[in-house]
Motif scaffolding. Structure first.
Motif, PDB file in Angstrom:
ATOM      1  N   MET A  70      11.169 -30.044  44.207  1.00  0.00           N
ATOM      2  CA  MET A  70      10.404 -30.784  43.018  1.00  0.00           C
ATOM      3  C   MET A  70       9.287 -29.734  42.519  1.00  0.00           C
ATOM      4  N   SER A  71       9.334 -29.203  41.503  1.00  0.00           N
ATOM      5  CA  SER A  71       8.148 -28.372  40.845  1.00  0.00           C
ATOM      6  C   SER A  71       6.901 -29.040  40.525  1.00  0.00           C
ATOM      7  N   LEU A  72       5.912 -28.561  40.931  1.00  0.00           N
ATOM      8  CA  LEU A  72       4.617 -29.098  40.470  1.00  0.00           C
ATOM      9  C   LEU A  72       4.066 -28.244  39.416  1.00  0.00           C
ATOM     10  N   ALA A  73       4.857 -27.291  38.857  1.00  0.00           N
ATOM     11  CA  ALA A  73       4.471 -26.654  38.042  1.00  0.00           C
ATOM     12  C   ALA A  73       4.156 -27.289  36.612  1.00  0.00           C
ATOM     13  N   ILE A  74       3.399 -27.146  35.635  1.00  0.00           N
ATOM     14  CA  ILE A  74       2.878 -27.768  34.435  1.00  0.00           C
ATOM     15  C   ILE A  74       3.718 -26.914  33.557  1.00  0.00           C
ATOM     16  N   PRO A  75       4.760 -27.631  32.683  1.00  0.00           N
ATOM     17  CA  PRO A  75       5.412 -26.876  31.735  1.00  0.00           C
ATOM     18  C   PRO A  75       4.564 -26.207  30.854  1.00  0.00           C
ATOM     19  N   LEU A  76       4.984 -24.775  30.202  1.00  0.00           N
ATOM     20  CA  LEU A  76       3.972 -24.228  29.210  1.00  0.00           C
ATOM     21  C   LEU A  76       3.916 -24.966  27.862  1.00  0.00           C
ATOM     22  N   SER A  77       4.784 -25.749  27.674  1.00  0.00           N
ATOM     23  CA  SER A  77       4.464 -26.652  26.383  1.00  0.00           C
ATOM     24  C   SER A  77       3.529 -27.532  26.545  1.00  0.00           C
ATOM     25  N   ASP A  78       3.108 -27.999  27.989  1.00  0.00           N
ATOM     26  CA  ASP A  78       2.211 -28.947  28.317  1.00  0.00           C
ATOM     27  C   ASP A  78       0.532 -28.204  28.248  1.00  0.00           C
ATOM     28  N   LYS A  79       0.682 -27.097  28.435  1.00  0.00           N
ATOM     29  CA  LYS A  79      -0.504 -26.128  28.493  1.00  0.00           C
ATOM     30  C   LYS A  79      -1.024 -25.789  27.104  1.00  0.00           C
ATOM     31  N   GLY A 118      -8.020 -11.957  19.597  1.00  0.00           N
ATOM     32  CA  GLY A 118      -7.380 -13.054  18.584  1.00  0.00           C
ATOM     33  C   GLY A 118      -6.020 -13.388  19.024  1.00  0.00           C
ATOM     34  N   LEU A 119      -5.508 -13.366  20.368  1.00  0.00           N
ATOM     35  CA  LEU A 119      -4.247 -13.621  20.700  1.00  0.00           C
ATOM     36  C   LEU A 119      -4.573 -14.800  21.816  1.00  0.00           C
ATOM     37  N   ALA A 120      -3.242 -15.582  21.347  1.00  0.00           N
ATOM     38  CA  ALA A 120      -3.219 -16.843  22.220  1.00  0.00           C
ATOM     39  C   ALA A 120      -2.051 -16.750  23.221  1.00  0.00           C
ATOM     40  N   TRP A 121      -1.064 -16.067  22.615  1.00  0.00           N
ATOM     41  CA  TRP A 121       0.237 -15.804  23.257  1.00  0.00           C
ATOM     42  C   TRP A 121       0.778 -14.550  22.745  1.00  0.00           C
ATOM     43  N   CYS A 122       1.408 -14.004  23.956  1.00  0.00           N
ATOM     44  CA  CYS A 122       2.191 -12.877  23.434  1.00  0.00           C
ATOM     45  C   CYS A 122       3.514 -12.707  24.241  1.00  0.00           C
ATOM     46  N   SER A 123       4.575 -12.464  23.813  1.00  0.00           N
ATOM     47  CA  SER A 123       5.862 -12.235  24.364  1.00  0.00           C
ATOM     48  C   SER A 123       6.436 -10.781  24.199  1.00  0.00           C
ATOM     49  N   ALA A 124       6.728 -10.311  25.284  1.00  0.00           N
ATOM     50  CA  ALA A 124       7.487  -9.094  25.251  1.00  0.00           C
ATOM     51  C   ALA A 124       8.700  -8.952  26.283  1.00  0.00           C
ATOM     52  N   SER A 166      -8.088 -12.719  28.229  1.00  0.00           N
ATOM     53  CA  SER A 166      -9.060 -13.729  27.604  1.00  0.00           C
ATOM     54  C   SER A 166      -8.343 -14.888  27.169  1.00  0.00           C
ATOM     55  N   ALA A 167      -7.080 -14.866  27.079  1.00  0.00           N
ATOM     56  CA  ALA A 167      -6.412 -16.211  26.759  1.00  0.00           C
ATOM     57  C   ALA A 167      -6.608 -17.358  27.150  1.00  0.00           C
ATOM     58  N   PRO A 168      -6.881 -18.536  26.543  1.00  0.00           N
ATOM     59  CA  PRO A 168      -7.659 -19.706  27.059  1.00  0.00           C
ATOM     60  C   PRO A 168      -6.986 -20.287  28.543  1.00  0.00           C
ATOM     61  N   TRP A 169      -5.761 -20.408  28.625  1.00  0.00           N
ATOM     62  CA  TRP A 169      -4.978 -20.909  29.924  1.00  0.00           C
ATOM     63  C   TRP A 169      -5.309 -20.135  30.915  1.00  0.00           C
ATOM     64  N   ARG A 170      -5.907 -18.605  30.683  1.00  0.00           N
ATOM     65  CA  ARG A 170      -5.995 -17.862  31.990  1.00  0.00           C
ATOM     66  C   ARG A 170      -7.583 -17.886  32.339  1.00  0.00           C
ATOM     67  N   GLU A 171      -8.355 -18.744  31.562  1.00  0.00           N
ATOM     68  CA  GLU A 171      -9.697 -18.666  32.113  1.00  0.00           C
ATOM     69  C   GLU A 171      -9.888 -19.341  33.482  1.00  0.00           C
ATOM     70  N   PRO A 172     -10.821 -18.827  34.274  1.00  0.00           N
ATOM     71  CA  PRO A 172     -11.058 -19.586  35.670  1.00  0.00           C
ATOM     72  C   PRO A 172     -11.366 -20.925  35.514  1.00  0.00           C
TER      73      PRO A 172
END
Length: 120
Positions: free
Chosen positions: A1-10, A89-95, A114-120
């Protein structure tokens, strides 16, 4: 069982107020011609951003580097991506590959340190 939070919830409204970028690149014109599935999948990341709640007008597609080698940062699309990251100005980048940033982003890797979900 994974305890990782799905990206969609973040992803929050704070993220969606910023720009999501889909950066596409394949190294040679031959790769673009011989591997259309790769190109299609990369463009398909726009759908992933839509699934995560971004409005279409908040999604930027940078595809000028299709058929350009990644051996140099002297690529118009990459320069545009760097400028967008620098503007914070980026929140999400895919490549398929963002040199110097985390691994591929089929699920939505952040290219902005500096994307918000990567802040400490």
């Amino acid at each position: 069982m994974s305890l990782a939070i799905p990206l969609s919830d973040k992803v929050t409204g704070r993220h969606r107020d910023r720009t999501a970028v889909v950066y596409l690149r394949q190294s040679t014109p031959q790769q673009v011609g011989r591997h259309p599935e790769s190109t299609r999948l990369q463009y398909g990341l726009v759908d992933r951003a839509l699934q995560l709640g971004w409005a279409r007008e908040r999604i930027m597609v940078i595809d000028e580097d299709l058929g350009r080698s990644g051996g140099s940062a002297d690529r118009p699309g990459f320069q545009r991506l760097v400028a967008e990251v620098s503007l914070d100005g980026l929140a999400w980048c895919s490549a398929s590959r963002c040199p110097g940033w985390p691994a591929p982003a089929v699920t939505g890797t952040s290219c902005s340190k500096s994307a918000p979900w990567r802040e400490p």
